[in-house]
Design a protein around this motif. Structure first.
Motif, PDB file in Angstrom:
ATOM      1  N   ILE A  48       0.345  27.089  -8.690  1.00 41.59           N
ATOM      2  CA  ILE A  48      -0.221  28.018  -7.702  1.00 41.59           C
ATOM      3  C   ILE A  48      -0.844  27.237  -6.550  1.00 41.59           C
ATOM      4  N   LYS A  52       0.272  27.515  -2.725  1.00 39.10           N
ATOM      5  CA  LYS A  52      -0.682  27.924  -1.690  1.00 39.10           C
ATOM      6  C   LYS A  52      -0.705  26.911  -0.554  1.00 39.10           C
ATOM      7  N   CYS A  89       5.823  35.761  -7.580  1.00 39.43           N
ATOM      8  CA  CYS A  89       4.843  35.209  -6.652  1.00 39.43           C
ATOM      9  C   CYS A  89       5.348  35.402  -5.221  1.00 39.43           C
ATOM     10  N   CYS A 149      -5.628  34.352  -6.711  1.00 38.75           N
ATOM     11  CA  CYS A 149      -4.583  35.245  -6.184  1.00 38.75           C
ATOM     12  C   CYS A 149      -4.571  36.542  -6.989  1.00 38.75           C
ATOM     13  N   GLU A 153       8.325  30.242  -6.416  1.00 37.05           N
ATOM     14  CA  GLU A 153       8.478  28.992  -7.171  1.00 37.05           C
ATOM     15  C   GLU A 153       9.932  28.620  -7.419  1.00 37.05           C
TER      16      GLU A 153
END
Length: 124
Positions: free
Chosen positions: A17, A21, A43, A64, A96
């Motif tokens: 993550i 980000k 995601c 998130c 991802e």
């Protein structure tokens, strides 16, 4: 009594993550209900997936928000979701995908005490 966490992430998921980000900015998650990409955590850049009245905010992972459709939540409300990462191709719409890994949802049943606390929250 502390709030029961409905969704958690493993250290591997949290690390991914953070990488995502850094590339894409703020993110959000939605647990897919099994259409195009099976039933997997998806995601997206924050705000790219439209959230509506039929979605439930389960909590946050890595800062998130994590959502699930209300209908799907009715089936899963007795479990805690644990978001993990495994090697392989994931959902084609999830960020991802190019990383060679995919997010994966594992689950565990709430304890009777946790489930009672959740029921008390629902009845407020």
């Amino acid at each position: 009594m502390a709030n029961v966490q409905k969704v958690l992430a493993t250290d591997a998921a949290l690390a991914l993550i953070e990488r995502l980000k850094a590339k894409y900015g703020p993110l959000m998650f939605h647990q897919s209900g099994g259409c195009c990409d099976g039933s997997s955590p998806m995601c997206y850049p924050a705000g790219e997936f439209l959230i509506g009245d039929s979605d439930v905010l389960l909590g946050e992972i890595g800062g998130c928000p994590f959502y699930m459709s209300r209908a799907q939540y009715e089936y899963w409300k007795h479990t805690r979701l644990v978001i993990d990462v495994v090697e392989g191709r994931g959902g084609m719409f999830s960020l991802e995908g190019p990383e060679g890994v995919r997010f994966l949802t594992r689950s565990s049943l709430f304890t009777p005490e946790e489930y009672q606390q959740l029921q008390d929250e629902w009845n407020r």
